[in-house]
Design a protein around this motif. Structure first.
Motif, short mmCIF file in Angstrom:
data_model
loop_
_atom_site.label_atom_id
_atom_site.label_comp_id
_atom_site.label_asym_id
_atom_site.label_seq_id
_atom_site.Cartn_x
_atom_site.Cartn_y
_atom_site.Cartn_z
N THR A 261 40.36 46.08 48.62
CA THR A 261 41.42 45.74 49.58
C THR A 261 41.72 46.95 50.48
N GLU A 262 42.50 46.69 51.51
CA GLU A 262 42.90 47.77 52.43
C GLU A 262 43.68 48.83 51.66
N GLU A 263 44.47 48.37 50.70
CA GLU A 263 45.27 49.30 49.90
C GLU A 263 44.37 50.17 49.02
N ASP A 264 43.36 49.53 48.39
CA ASP A 264 42.40 50.30 47.60
C ASP A 264 41.76 51.37 48.48
N LYS A 265 41.42 50.94 49.68
CA LYS A 265 40.71 51.84 50.59
C LYS A 265 41.56 53.08 50.88
N LEU A 526 39.86 51.81 39.49
CA LEU A 526 39.85 52.43 40.81
C LEU A 526 38.54 53.19 41.02
N LEU A 527 38.09 53.85 39.96
CA LEU A 527 36.84 54.61 40.06
C LEU A 527 35.67 53.68 40.40
N ILE A 531 33.37 54.06 43.74
CA ILE A 531 31.91 54.18 43.74
C ILE A 531 31.28 53.12 44.64
N ALA A 532 31.73 51.89 44.47
CA ALA A 532 31.18 50.80 45.27
C ALA A 532 31.43 51.05 46.76
N PHE A 533 32.63 51.52 47.06
CA PHE A 533 32.99 51.78 48.46
C PHE A 533 32.08 52.85 49.05
#
Ligand code: ADP
Ligand code: MG
Length: 616
Positions: A261-265, A526-527, A531-533
């Motif tokens: 999500t944008e927040e994760d980003k 989150l990790l 990593i995926a991001f």
């Protein structure tokens, strides 16, 4: 009445085809029956046309499909075209079910569902008899008996002379259909914390056979059935679930179901700006295991991996990193590598001893799955971990078949099988994280460590990093290790107290203090996203300074005379390894540039690994 209703349904489908599938049917008619035998219907189209009909299709698929196919036969086509045995296949239905959660009480029996996963096994495609023609040896009359699944049905008597045969099956007059059975297993990314993957078997027929091979990620639409288990003549009270496949779609290569999500980003970018990002990452790997900072950093780099390169000549250099921990027993190797499942977006954890017939790579076997006659192609751990990490414990105990297949799997990242008419190439674009014991079970301190790695040089040279772990008494280190282990066990006790006894004998502060000690710095969820991001967005390239640092290190290393016959040879592969590691290091910061610090960081790791083994 029923008749009228049936006609109405067929009419309704003809209407639907006219509105939505005129062109598709035209194409089918041109290519029928050799190139195409099915009309694919998108569920959304049907739903838009008639919600009730779409609903009925899901809930009474067998009946409704008959009307849909009847409508196809009645559809106005040029007089010379007959779609006599064409199928209608529904796809994209909105009833996706997790393989894990398929249960009888969900009331999906006899209904259409769709499942997604990875093809674990697939038999070869074989003709199955659907109608057998029995030729009477006395009078020559043909008796036709439809065959369904299960046992082969023979006629009671000849339709001509009414005697009991003998009969001969006339193959020309019988009807056959291509059949294939596949087993779909939950994808590794759906599994958390070492759950055993669940699977379901699917029967495929006619033109949907031979479409997939073991290791493919698929979504299958089909009808769920139950079948009574049987061992020999004995029927069991237990039933198996299986599906009759209607349509099968292969998921594209970059299939990734992780949503960011944008927040994760925002969170990810903030983390990446921290000065201490590398230390924080290290502190997020297996916090219960004391020490091993270098190994943990290497595991982090492995998770991010280097960039895969496609060269103009069509060849490819892998970006995936392979690493091996080899050492004395009881030093935490198994614990450490199994932790990867918590943080890798896609991973498989297994032992080299392997319990499945496919072992680590892949196998063509003849077993119960294909009724004992058919060959089955089965994917092993390195195929199931395609695009992820395969953590393999006790790698030194792997089977001889795996040893040879492993070379290809690690470098070319595919596995070729050619056996009993099965010719297949399975993808294994994974990173291998292996753990092994040395030759004599533990290191003999009077022999060189390099000599005690019980894997052949060709295999060893494919590892980007090899860590050796010796268990030597060292009072200072042992003391700290003891403190850590005692604390972690104490934390377990605190947690048990907390969950089972409401009135804990520990204060909240005590609990927090100790839990903090073993909590990962960056939370696993989150990790994984981080990593995926990074892997999706960062494709770092080398700065001139980084290139120079790596070049110098490599040339010096070779000059020191580590020869080709050394147990752990320094070959050009080491150079590629350095590049991959440095790229991974840049990805940790979400950077598009491999800096000199990245180069230095990974040179340090490589140097220390080589020193331990006795090169350098
Ligand atoms: P190996 O696979 O190397 O034989 P294991 O991973 O099975 O060893 O470890 C054995 C036990 O010792 C585990 O319970 C592990 O938690 C503990 N242990 C070993 N080394 C450490 C360490 N450095 N920190 C914490 N626990 C450790
Ligand atoms: Mg172990």
């Amino acid at each position: 009445m029923a008749q009228a209703q049936n006609q109405e349904l067929t009419e309704r489908f003809i209407q639907f085809y006219r509105n939505y599938y005129r062109d598709a049917i035209g194409q089918l008619a041109q290519k029928y029956p050799n190139e195409k035998r099915s009309l694919y219907i998108d569920y959304d189209d049907l739903y838009r046309f008639d919600t009730d009909l779409a609903d009925d299709y899901l809930n009474q698929p067998d009946q409704i499909q008959e009307y849909a196919e009847e409508a196809l036969r009645l559809y106005d086509l040029p007089a010379d075209v007959k779609l006599g045995k064409a199928h209608v296949r529904l796809r994209n239905i909105d009833r996706a079910v997790d393989i894990r959660s398929i249960r009888v009480h969900d009331d999906h029996i006899g209904k259409l569902i769709s499942v997604s996963g990875i093809v674990r096994k697939a038999t070869d495609v074989r003709p199955k008899i659907t109608e057998a023609a029995f030729e009477c040896q006395r009078c020559g009359t043909m008796t036709y008996i439809p065959q369904s699944d299960g046992n082969f049905q023979e006629p009671h008597e000849c339709q001509g002379c009414e005697r009991q045969g003998p009969f001969r099956v006339n193959f020309d007059q019988s009807e056959f259909i291509d059949a294939q059975k596949i087993r779909v297993q939950e994808s590794p990314e759906g599994l958390r914390g070492g759950e055993t993957p669940q699977s379901i078997d699917v029967n495929m027929e006619d033109d949907v056979t031979g479409k997939v091979t073991a290791g493919d990620h698929v979504t299958i639409t089909g009808v769920l059935h139950i079948e009574q288990q049987q061992s020999g003549q004995e029927k069991s009270a237990i039933f198996d679930l299986y599906m009759d496949g209607v349509s099968i779609d292969i998921e594209d290569e970059e299939f990734e179901d992780m949503e960011i999500t944008e927040e994760d980003k925002q969170q990810i970018i903030e983390l990446s700006d921290r000065e201490t990002i590398y230390e924080d990452m290290v502190a997020s790997v297996a916090p219960a295991i004391y020490g091993y900072d270098e190994e943990k950093l290497a595991m982090i780099l492995q998770l991010f991996s280097g960039v895969t390169k496609h060269l103009p000549d069509g060849s490819r250099i892998r970006g995936d990193l392979h690493m091996l921990l080899i050492g004395d027993p009881g030093t935490g190797k198994s614990q450490m590598i199994s932790y990867i499942q918590n943080i890798a977006p896609r991973s498989v954890y297994t032992s080299g001893k392997g319990s499945s017939s496919a072992g680590l790579t892949a196998a063509a076997v003849r077993d119960d799955f294909g009724d004992g006659q058919q060959w089955t192609l089965e994917a092993g751990a390195l195929v199931l971990a395609d695009k992820g990490i395969a953590a393999v414990d006790e790698l030194d105990k792997m089977r001889p078949e795996d040893r040879s297949a492993m070379h290809e799997a690690l470098e070319q990242q595919k596995i070729s099988i050619s056996k009993a008419g099965i010719n297949a190439t399975l993808k294994s674009r994974c990173s291998l994280l292996g753990a092994a014991n040395p030759k004599y079970g533990r290191f003999d301190q009077y022999e060189s460590i390099g000599e005690q790695i019980d894997l052949e040089p060709a295999l060893i040279s494919r590892f980007d990093l090899i860590f050796t772990v010796t268990d030597q008494p060292d009072p200072e280190h042992d003391g700290k290790l003891a403190d850590h282990i005692l604390k972690t066990n104490y934390a377990g006790e605190l947690n048990t107290q907390r969950t089972h006894v409401p009135t804990s004998k520990f204060t909240e502060e005590e609990v927090n203090a100790v839990t903090e000690e073993v909590a990962p710095e960056i939370d696993a969820e989150l990790l994984r996203k981080y990593i995926a991001f990074s892997k999706r967005n960062c494709f770092p390239t080398m700065t001139p300074e980084a290139k120079e640092a790596i070049r110098e290190f490599y040339v010096n290393l070779r000059a020191k005379g580590a020869d080709e016959d050394a147990p752990v040879p320094v070959t050009a592969r080491k150079l590629e390894a350095l590049v991959r590691l440095a790229e991974a290091s840049a990805r940790v910061r979400l950077s598009d540039e491999v800096s000199e610090e990245d180069a230095t960081r990974v040179i340090e790791i490589v140097r220390s690994c080589l020193q331990d083994i006795g090169v350098d």
